[in-house]
Design an enzyme around this catalytic site. Structure first.
Site, mmCIF file in Angstrom:
data_model
loop_
_atom_site.group_PDB
_atom_site.id
_atom_site.type_symbol
_atom_site.label_atom_id
_atom_site.label_comp_id
_atom_site.label_asym_id
_atom_site.label_seq_id
_atom_site.Cartn_x
_atom_site.Cartn_y
_atom_site.Cartn_z
ATOM 1 N N GLU A 1 0.975 -1.176 0.041
ATOM 2 C CA GLU A 1 0.014 -0.002 -0.051
ATOM 3 C C GLU A 1 1.021 1.126 -0.071
ATOM 4 O O GLU A 1 0.568 2.188 -0.552
ATOM 5 C CB GLU A 1 -0.950 0.073 1.194
ATOM 6 C CG GLU A 1 -1.924 -1.056 1.202
ATOM 7 C CD GLU A 1 -3.041 -1.403 2.386
ATOM 8 O OE1 GLU A 1 -4.248 -1.105 2.113
ATOM 9 O OE2 GLU A 1 -2.334 -1.437 3.352
ATOM 10 N N GLU B 1 -4.402 -9.614 3.129
ATOM 11 C CA GLU B 1 -5.197 -9.234 4.289
ATOM 12 C C GLU B 1 -6.311 -10.162 4.499
ATOM 13 O O GLU B 1 -6.967 -10.402 5.386
ATOM 14 C CB GLU B 1 -5.627 -7.809 4.452
ATOM 15 C CG GLU B 1 -4.735 -6.813 4.581
ATOM 16 C CD GLU B 1 -3.705 -6.272 3.558
ATOM 17 O OE1 GLU B 1 -2.771 -5.210 3.889
ATOM 18 O OE2 GLU B 1 -3.856 -7.007 2.663
#
Length: 267
Positions: free
Chosen positions: A121, A141
């Site tokens: 990210e 995730e």
């Protein structure tokens, strides 16, 4: 490295701030202290006019960053600290690079090894990505009962074809450097031994450009990406207003006619 040491190193030379995530023993996993230190670094990058570009990388050869320090997250959970969701508001280092939408200077990610979870990210939030052939990107995730809350769910769907992005988001599958390059997710992929030279070529080109032009172009390009085209032409961009009123606005053309290198003041 001592656990009491700094998590982030920042060295500036020749108008480039080299920012290093410095926890190689845990693959540069990001804890709260690292986020606090990074917040201070981005404040410095934005405010110091001597800095024209930042390079973000991870210490060691194994990882750019594997994202959130899950051991710390487990300890916080045991203490009753609620889980995080989208964005960094109210958290250490806010606004983090992933939701620091007004950072006007270009940030280049130098990626070697793993860029996973929050590490990926971070790279997605950079303006340019230069990766080694050994780079591996992924958002695992969903496999951990988490979400890519630092912008991964939002940026990947914008930067990859929709089905490809959802395939990675929903399964946690990783993608290698060659696949990332094929989809335009990174700017260049080189052998590990050429990574620093390639980064230097890009930063050299960035520093040779007029700093106010770079800031104006970055702001206009990113701010207008979701605008209808007529609105993009008529919108007001604060860095463009500064550029067009600057002393630098005539320097490039003057230097060209005088057959010399321009001297930028950023004013």
């Amino acid at each position: 490295m001592s656990d009491a040491g700094p998590r982030v190193r920042c060295v500036t030379r020749d108008h480039v701030a080299y920012v290093t995530l410095d926890r190689p023993d845990v693959l540069n996993a990001m804890d709260l202290r690292m986020h606090d230190e990074l917040g201070a670094v981005w404040d410095y990058v934005e405010s110091d006019d001597e800095v024209r570009v930042a390079v973000l990388t991870g210490a060691g050869d194994r990882a750019f960053s594997v994202g959130q320090d899950l051991k710390e997250r487990a300890r916080l959970g045991a203490q009753g600290v609620p889980p995080t969701t989208f964005g960094s508001r109210g958290q250490s280092g806010w606004p983090r690079l992933t939701d620091r939408f007004t950072l006007s200077k270009p940030v280049l990610a130098r990626v070697q090894g793993y860029a996973l979870g929050g590490g990926f990210e971070l790279a997605l939030a950079c303006d340019l990505i230069i990766a080694s052939e050994q780079a591996v990107f992924g958002l695992p995730e969903a496999r951990l009962g988490l979400i890519p809350g630092a912008g991964g769910a939002f940026r990947l769907i914008r930067q990859l074809p929709q089905k490809v992005a959802l395939g990675h988001l929903l399964t946690g599958r990783s993608l290698d450097a060659a696949e990332a390059l094929r989809y335009g997710l990174v700017n260049e992929v080189v052998p590990q031994g050429r990574l620093d030279d390639c980064v230097a070529e890009w930063t050299g080109d960035l520093v040779r450009c007029a700093p106010l032009s770079v800031r104006a172009i970055k702001q206009a390009a990113l701010a207008s990406v979701d605008m209808p085209l007529p609105d993009a032409f008529t919108a007001t961009y604060s860095w463009e207003e500064r550029r067009r009123r600057s002393r630098d606005v005539a320097e490039g053309v003057k230097a060209f006619t005088e057959k010399r290198d321009p001297v930028w003041t950023g004013k």
